[in-house]
Structure formats: structure tokens, C-alpha cells
Write a protein that holds these residues in place. Structure first.
Motif, PDB file in Angstrom:
ATOM      1  N   LYS A 134      -6.977   2.787   5.550  1.00  0.00           N
ATOM      2  CA  LYS A 134      -5.767   2.649   6.362  1.00  0.00           C
ATOM      3  C   LYS A 134      -5.668   1.330   7.112  1.00  0.00           C
ATOM      4  O   LYS A 134      -4.637   1.073   7.731  1.00  0.00           O
ATOM      5  N   PHE A 165      -3.083   8.776  13.788  1.00  0.00           N
ATOM      6  CA  PHE A 165      -2.569   8.915  12.416  1.00  0.00           C
ATOM      7  C   PHE A 165      -3.514   9.757  11.556  1.00  0.00           C
ATOM      8  O   PHE A 165      -3.122  10.746  10.941  1.00  0.00           O
ATOM      9  N   PHE A 170       1.067  13.723   4.410  1.00  0.00           N
ATOM     10  CA  PHE A 170      -0.172  12.988   4.709  1.00  0.00           C
ATOM     11  C   PHE A 170      -0.961  12.633   3.446  1.00  0.00           C
ATOM     12  O   PHE A 170      -1.516  11.537   3.343  1.00  0.00           O
ATOM     13  N   VAL A 171      -0.997  13.525   2.471  1.00  0.00           N
ATOM     14  CA  VAL A 171      -1.797  13.263   1.274  1.00  0.00           C
ATOM     15  C   VAL A 171      -1.308  12.008   0.544  1.00  0.00           C
ATOM     16  O   VAL A 171      -2.093  11.310  -0.105  1.00  0.00           O
ATOM     17  N   TYR A 172      -0.025  11.678   0.700  1.00  0.00           N
ATOM     18  CA  TYR A 172       0.503  10.483   0.028  1.00  0.00           C
ATOM     19  C   TYR A 172       0.319   9.200   0.851  1.00  0.00           C
ATOM     20  O   TYR A 172       0.824   8.153   0.470  1.00  0.00           O
ATOM     21  N   THR A 173      -0.406   9.285   1.985  1.00  0.00           N
ATOM     22  CA  THR A 173      -0.636   8.073   2.770  1.00  0.00           C
ATOM     23  C   THR A 173      -1.845   7.289   2.248  1.00  0.00           C
ATOM     24  O   THR A 173      -2.565   6.640   3.009  1.00  0.00           O
ATOM     25  N   LEU A 174      -2.068   7.356   0.952  1.00  0.00           N
ATOM     26  CA  LEU A 174      -3.106   6.589   0.277  1.00  0.00           C
ATOM     27  C   LEU A 174      -2.486   6.024  -0.996  1.00  0.00           C
ATOM     28  O   LEU A 174      -1.848   6.770  -1.743  1.00  0.00           O
ATOM     29  N   PRO A 175      -2.658   4.735  -1.277  1.00  0.00           N
ATOM     30  CA  PRO A 175      -1.975   4.158  -2.440  1.00  0.00           C
ATOM     31  C   PRO A 175      -2.488   4.706  -3.771  1.00  0.00           C
ATOM     32  O   PRO A 175      -1.741   4.772  -4.746  1.00  0.00           O
ATOM     33  N   ASN A 176      -3.773   5.120  -3.798  1.00  0.00           N
ATOM     34  CA  ASN A 176      -4.351   5.561  -5.075  1.00  0.00           C
ATOM     35  C   ASN A 176      -3.916   6.964  -5.480  1.00  0.00           C
ATOM     36  O   ASN A 176      -4.291   7.424  -6.562  1.00  0.00           O
ATOM     37  N   ILE A 177      -3.155   7.653  -4.653  1.00  0.00           N
ATOM     38  CA  ILE A 177      -2.698   8.990  -5.049  1.00  0.00           C
ATOM     39  C   ILE A 177      -1.870   8.905  -6.340  1.00  0.00           C
ATOM     40  O   ILE A 177      -1.948   9.782  -7.194  1.00  0.00           O
ATOM     41  N   ASP A 207       3.374   6.121   4.999  1.00  0.00           N
ATOM     42  CA  ASP A 207       2.663   5.984   6.283  1.00  0.00           C
ATOM     43  C   ASP A 207       3.666   6.038   7.440  1.00  0.00           C
ATOM     44  O   ASP A 207       3.418   6.688   8.460  1.00  0.00           O
ATOM     45  N   ARG A 208       4.782   5.333   7.280  1.00  0.00           N
ATOM     46  CA  ARG A 208       5.797   5.301   8.357  1.00  0.00           C
ATOM     47  C   ARG A 208       6.362   6.697   8.587  1.00  0.00           C
ATOM     48  O   ARG A 208       6.644   7.079   9.728  1.00  0.00           O
ATOM     49  N   LEU A 222       1.246   0.667  13.862  1.00  0.00           N
ATOM     50  CA  LEU A 222       2.523   1.382  13.704  1.00  0.00           C
ATOM     51  C   LEU A 222       2.882   2.174  14.964  1.00  0.00           C
ATOM     52  O   LEU A 222       4.018   2.610  15.124  1.00  0.00           O
ATOM     53  N   GLY A 257      -6.841  12.034  -4.406  1.00  0.00           N
ATOM     54  CA  GLY A 257      -6.388  11.378  -5.626  1.00  0.00           C
ATOM     55  C   GLY A 257      -7.290  11.753  -6.787  1.00  0.00           C
ATOM     56  O   GLY A 257      -7.087  11.320  -7.910  1.00  0.00           O
ATOM     57  N   SER A 265       0.853  -1.188   0.000  1.00  0.00           N
ATOM     58  CA  SER A 265       0.000   0.000   0.000  1.00  0.00           C
ATOM     59  C   SER A 265       0.896   1.248   0.000  1.00  0.00           C
ATOM     60  O   SER A 265       1.840   1.325  -0.784  1.00  0.00           O
ATOM     61  N   SER A 266       0.607   2.209   0.887  1.00  0.00           N
ATOM     62  CA  SER A 266       1.430   3.427   0.966  1.00  0.00           C
ATOM     63  C   SER A 266       2.300   3.392   2.225  1.00  0.00           C
ATOM     64  O   SER A 266       2.658   4.441   2.756  1.00  0.00           O
ATOM     65  N   LEU A 267       2.640   2.202   2.709  1.00  0.00           N
ATOM     66  CA  LEU A 267       3.315   2.076   4.007  1.00  0.00           C
ATOM     67  C   LEU A 267       4.615   2.867   4.121  1.00  0.00           C
ATOM     68  O   LEU A 267       4.962   3.345   5.204  1.00  0.00           O
ATOM     69  N   SER A 271      -8.416  -0.243  -1.900  1.00  0.00           N
ATOM     70  CA  SER A 271      -7.969   0.897  -1.107  1.00  0.00           C
ATOM     71  C   SER A 271      -7.825   2.103  -2.025  1.00  0.00           C
ATOM     72  O   SER A 271      -6.770   2.343  -2.610  1.00  0.00           O
ATOM     73  N   ASN A 272      -8.918   2.803  -2.193  1.00  0.00           N
ATOM     74  CA  ASN A 272      -8.991   3.893  -3.168  1.00  0.00           C
ATOM     75  C   ASN A 272      -9.550   5.151  -2.490  1.00  0.00           C
ATOM     76  O   ASN A 272     -10.528   5.730  -2.938  1.00  0.00           O
ATOM     77  N   HIS A 297       4.780   9.584   8.084  1.00  0.00           N
ATOM     78  CA  HIS A 297       3.766  10.376   8.784  1.00  0.00           C
ATOM     79  C   HIS A 297       3.701   9.951  10.252  1.00  0.00           C
ATOM     80  O   HIS A 297       3.641  10.804  11.145  1.00  0.00           O
TER      81      HIS A 297
END
Lengths: 205, 382
Positions: B103, B179, A115-122, A95-96, B109, B369, A90-92, B143-144, A98
Motif C-alpha cells: 500500500k 485503511f 477492500f479485496v480489490y485494493t491490491l493491483p495483483n487481484i 483505494d479511494r 489519502l 489474489g 496501482s489500485s488507487l 506490489s503483489n 475504500h
């Protein structure tokens, strides 16, 4: 109504190498991903200043997509190319980062740019913005490359005229290990679109 | 092409642990939002819809050993179990499992988490759920961003159309964690008061945590009394910005248009719109523009964020389930928090719970996105 679908082109980015249709187009000598991908970006003459703001996953996906879409003589107005990407982590990676920024109250500095990049679909958004894709997009997580899933989903979108072409694949970034394999599906092409061929191309390099 | 339906469902939230209880509370105008002052989550007060860890654990211990599962896993399992039990479908390779989350177990984490970091991988979450129930097919994780819950319904429909599955169970959920709170707060988007979607005096987002689950099936014999048919669906990107919506509502406009085209319906056929309505100025304005471009400005519309907060990867599915119950009861729920129109173009916000004969409804969602998803549903005539 069922059209024959083909894999028109494909790209790999892994082990410091960028390949298109199985041919190496850039080989870097820096094991560090940010340096490698920057050199690849320069070598491939991808002129796009937003690239430098992206996180590692988006840079990886963006460049792997760009190596294929630059040959597609796309419209500057809009293009109907669906994006179906997948990975394990994913975006781990982001995520780490952030999480580190909020771990304790003394050093509490969450950043919206991270934070905006903590989603894989970005990364789908980044590719869509560059190439004007107002199209279907979905991001899936699996513990391994899942050709059957990508095959069925791409098939569904194309056979139901939900997209003219589909860019599919795997873009994974975790710690300092990375791997991208993207392929473009449409009616034209030499390689038949089926699970066996997708797996063959994935394992080619 | 085979018809696809939504059937047995569950909402596991601060308003109750099954859909019926939640709908009953909403009918009585009750919101799940509360104000919290909890330094370990956020250095300032915030308003959210939260599920107590202790209450979830207590509920989970009735069916299994809670110490082996994270809070999110417990919520998802409790929610999905009710749908599986109600639908009594045998799990074989023709039955799929989709998990919708943004998430997942992101809280592992945190330094103080007692779970291993490997639990944060979404594929591990999928495996945990698959193994708990004994699904025979691999879990598909969608996950979108904030369209995940609605997109998961599209994905289920598409896999059924490809003849990969006869039935697909979807479970969706996200937690309100340090988070997530810190991230939304860094955008200065959080409100410490109950949110007011589309309102002139809107003050920002509330977050919420729920688990929501549903059966998607091609088989008419597995339908319950609130079942609906999926008439059309589409996802479109704005191709504009990664963290802000398009000013013209381009992706939302296109996704609704494409979903209505597949459904073969006109704007005037839509009885109700279940919109996204996060209560940020940019989002609400974008939606008002898109719905006007679509000539949907007179169709009764609500945002359900005033009851549940923004529940991220679960929101689209949660709000679809509420829509199904609305249609069954022929009752429009008020868009909680709304008093006076605060967008530049007119839209028909539902101001109080109102009876109305409902047949077709539209669910939309938009997210980071630049993604937008729309689905058109119709009441079944069982």
C-alpha cells in the motif's frame, strides 16, 4: 539453449475501443468506463458472471486478457501462461473508494468486497481463475510503460522454462482514464520479441 | 548461470533498528506485539507491532529533514541507508533498486494528511527513494500482495540473471493504517490478542509495520557473514479464489515443488521452513496440507507473525532475513504463540528456541489474489 521468442498477439483497450492485433473489435459510444466495459463484455460474448463483481482495474485487465486467450485453445485443466502486468496507478481507483468508506465515524462502512480489490495483483488472480493458470504472476508499478523491464522479465521466465507463454503488459485505471495494452509472448509468432517491437505495438493505437 | 546471493541486511522494527538487535531480542523470546486502544486507527482494540511516528522522526532527523518525508519513506530510507553504508557499493547503472510494498503511502489519502495525494502513487515513492540515495537506475516497485517481499528477491535474481544488474538493493515496508486495519477488520480476521499461528485456539491476525532491506548480488566479494545463496525460486497462482487460499494448497504446493526442482534438492534436504502462518484458520490449514503433500511435515517450521505481526509487503523479506540469521547462528526460533496443533495434518512446529545445524532453508508466502511464492536458500561457505 536460447530460443527465439515472438509476440504472437496483442490487444489494446483505450478511448472506448477494444482492438486485437491492431484491428478494432468493439467501439463503444459511452464515455463512462463502467458502461463502456459492460458493452464491450456483451459484444465480445464473454460469458463469465464473476466479471460483474470485479473492480474497474480487474474488468479492464480481464477483458484485455480474454480477447487474446480466447484464441489459444486452452486446456480446461491447467495452462502454464505467466502473467506480468504493470501500471502507474496501482489500485488507487478502488483505494479511494475504500478510504471514503472509513473517512468519518458517522459513515464508517468498510466492505470486504471493496477492500479485496485494493491490491493491483487481484486482476492477475481473476485472469488465473478464469483460464486455469497455476503460473508465475507479478505486478509492477512504473510511472510510464516500461518495455525494457517487461521484455527482460518475460525473457527470463521463458528461457528458464518457468512458463510456456507469457502474457505481458500495462493495465492502468485512474479516475475515469484507462488504458490496457497486453501481448502474448511464446516461441511461435511473426513479430520478434524485443524492446523496439514492444514499444512499436504499444504506440500503434 | 551466475550464482545469486543475499548479503547485507537491515530490519527496522519495534524490536530494534538493525537486524542484530532484533535477532538478539528474538533470542530472548521478546515479541514486538502490543495491544492498542486507539479510536483514530480502529473503533475497537487491536494487537499489532507498531513504530512510533515520533521515534521514527527523531531517528530520521539525525540524517535528514523529516518534515519532507512521509513516515513510510523515513522508515524505508533509514533501513536502506544501513544496508547501503555496510555494503559500500558505488551506485551506477549496474545497481538496481526494488521497492516491495502493498500500500505504500496510502495514509496520504486521509483528509488530515499534510502531504499531497500524488504521494500515494507508488512510482512517486520509488522516485523519492531513488533521488534520496542517487540511484542511477529507475526504481522497480513490486506490489503483489503478501508475497511481494519474497517475490522481490526472485525479481532481483532474475534481473541479475538477465545481466541487467550486478547488484540489486531491495527495500520493503508497509504501514499499519486506518485503511489496512479497517479492511482486515471487515473480513473479521483481526485479533485483539497476540496471534497464535497453527494453534488450536488461534484467534486471527495481528498486523505489523516494519521496513526491511537487503543487498542481492552476484559478486562473492560483497558477502557478509550471514549471506546465503538463492538455489531456486518460483511463484504459482492457486487459480481458485481472490481472497481465500486453495483448500488443497495447490499454488503453494506447486511453487515449493518448482523452487526445489530448480534448487536440485529433495524434501529431506530442507533443514528449516520459514512459513507464512498468518493465524487464520484457512491459511494455516492450507499450509499444513501443502507441506504434507510436499513431504515436509517433519521439517522444523515456524511462523514469525508472533514477533512482528503480519507486515504485508515487507513480511517475506523480513522473515527471509531472520532465516539468514537463524542459519548463521544455527538456531531455530520458536513459532511464538503456538501451544497445541490446530490444523488437520501434522506439521513440525518449533515450540522453543532450539540449536540445530542449519544449511538449507525454505521461505514461503501466500497472499490475496491467490499468489504463492517459495524460495530455497543455502548457507554460503565463506
Amino acid at each position: 539453449m536460447t530460443n527465439k521468442l515472438h509476440i504472437k498477439s496483442y490487444s489494446h483497450i483505450k478511448r472506448q475501443t477494444v482492438s486485437v492485433n491492431g484491428n478494432v473489435v468493439f467501439k463503444g459510444d459511452d464515455a463512462d468506463f463502467p458502461n463502456f466495459i459492460k458493452s464491450a463484455y456483451k459484444h465480445l460474448k464473454t460469458s463469465y458472471s464473476k466479471f460483474f463483481k470485479m473492480d474497474n482495474l480487474s474488468k479492464l485487465a480481464f477483458l484485455a486478457a480474454d480477447t487474446l486467450l480466447m484464441h489459444e485453445s486452452l486446456s480446461e485443466e491447467e495452462n502454464n501462461i505467466a502473467l506480468i502486468l504493470s501500471n502507474k496507478a496501482s489500485s488507487l481507483d478502488t483505494d479511494r473508494k475504500h478510504q471514503k468508506s472509513i473517512e468519518n465515524q458517522e459513515e464508517y462502512f468498510p466492505s470486504p468486497a471493496v477492500f479485496v480489490y485494493t491490491l493491483p495483483n487481484i486482476c492477475l488472480g481473476e485472469i488465473s481463475i478464469k483460464h486455469k493458470l497455476y503460473s508465475e504472476n507479478s505486478f509492477f508499478i512504473f510511472d510510464r510503460f516500461n518495455a525494457e523491464h517487461l521484455y527482460l522479465y518475460a525473457n527470463n521466465l521463458l528461457q528458464n522454462n518457468k512458463a510456456e507463454k507469457v502474457l505481458c503488459g500495462w493495465v492502468d485505471f485512474d479516475e475515469n482514464s484507462y488504458e490496457a495494452f497486453l501481448y502474448l509472448v511464446e516461441s511461435k509468432g511473426e513479430i520478434v520479441h524485443n524492446t523496439e517491437e514492444i514499444n512499436r505495438l504499444y504506440n500503434l493505437l | 548461470m551466475a550464482k545469486t546471493y543475499l548479503s547485507y541486511n537491515n530490519i527496522f522494527s519495534s524490536l530494534g533498528f538493525d537486524s542484530e538487535t532484533v535477532i538478539e531480542k528474538m533470542s530472548n523470546d521478546v515479541s514486538g506485539l502490543d495491544r492498542y486502544d486507539n479510536n483514530s486507527l480502529l473503533p475497537q482494540p487491536f494487537c499489532a507491532s507498531l513504530l512510533s511516528t515520533e521515534v521514527v522522526r527523531e531517528e530520521f532527523n539525525k540524517i535528514s529533514d523529516a518534515s519532507k518525508y512521509t513516515k513510510l519513506e523515513q522508515m524505508l530510507i533509514l533501513s536502506l541507508k544501513k544496508v547501503l553504508d555496510a555494503s559500500s557499493i558505488t551506485l551506477n547503472e549496474r545497481v538496481g533498486l526494488i521497492i516491495s510494498t502493498t500500500k505504500g503511502n496510502i495514509d496520504v489519502l486521509e483528509q488530515e494528511s499534510s502531504f499531497h495525494e500524488s504521494r500515494s502513487y507508488l512510482s512517486e515513492l520509488g522516485k523519492t527513494l531513488k533521488d534520496f540515495f542517487g540511484f542511477k537506475s529507475e526504481a522497480i516497485v513490486v506490489s503483489n500482495a503478501c508475497v511481494s517481499g519474497v517475490l522481490a528477491i526472485s525479481v532481483a535474481k532474475r534481473f541479475i540473471a538477465e545481466n541487467r544488474y550486478d547488484h540489486v538493493f531491495i527495500t520493503s515496508g508497509d504501514l499499519v493504517t486506518k485503511f489496512i486495519l479497517s479492511g482486515f477488520n471487515s473480513f473479521q480476521a483481526l485479533s485483539s490478542e497476540p496471534c497464535k499461528p497453527y494453534d488450536k485456539n488461534r484467534i486471527g491476525i495481528n498486523l505489523g509495520e516494519v521496513a526491511a532491506s537487503i543487498l542481492v548480488t552476484s559478486s562473492k566479494i560483497h558477502l557478509n557473514s550471514e549471506a546465503v545463496e538463492i538455489l531456486g525460486d518460483a511463484t504459482c497462482n492457486d487459480a481458485n479464489h481472490i481472497s481465500g487460499p486453495s483448500r488443497t494448497g495447490e499454488g503453494l504446493y506447486r511453487s515449493v515443488k518448482a523452487a526445489m526442482k530448480e534448487a536440485s534438492i529433495k524434501a529431506s534436504d530442507v533443514d528449516y521452513v520459514s512459513a507464512h502462518g498468518t493465524a487464520t484458520a484457512f491459511n494455516d490449514e492450507m499450509e499444513a496440507i501443502a507441506f504434507n503433500r510436499l513431504q515436509l511435515e517433519n521439517v522444523p517450521l515456524n511462523s514469525l507473525k508472533g514477533y512482528f505481526g503480519h507486515t504485508l509487503g515487507a513480511s517475506g523479506l523480513l522473515e527471509t532475513i531472520v532465516g539468514m540469521h537463524s542459519v548463521k547462528k544455527n538456531l531455530l526460533f520458536s513459532s511464538k504463540g503456538f501451544t497445541e496443533l490446530g490444523v488437520s495434518q501434522n506439521i513440525n512446529i518449533i515450540t522453543s528456541n532450539t540449536p540445530k545445524t542449519l544449511n538449507v532453508f525454505l521461505k514461503t508466502a501466500s497472499g490475496f489474489g491467490g499468489c504463492n511464492t517459495a524460495i530455497v536458500f543455502q548457507k554460503t561457505t565463506n
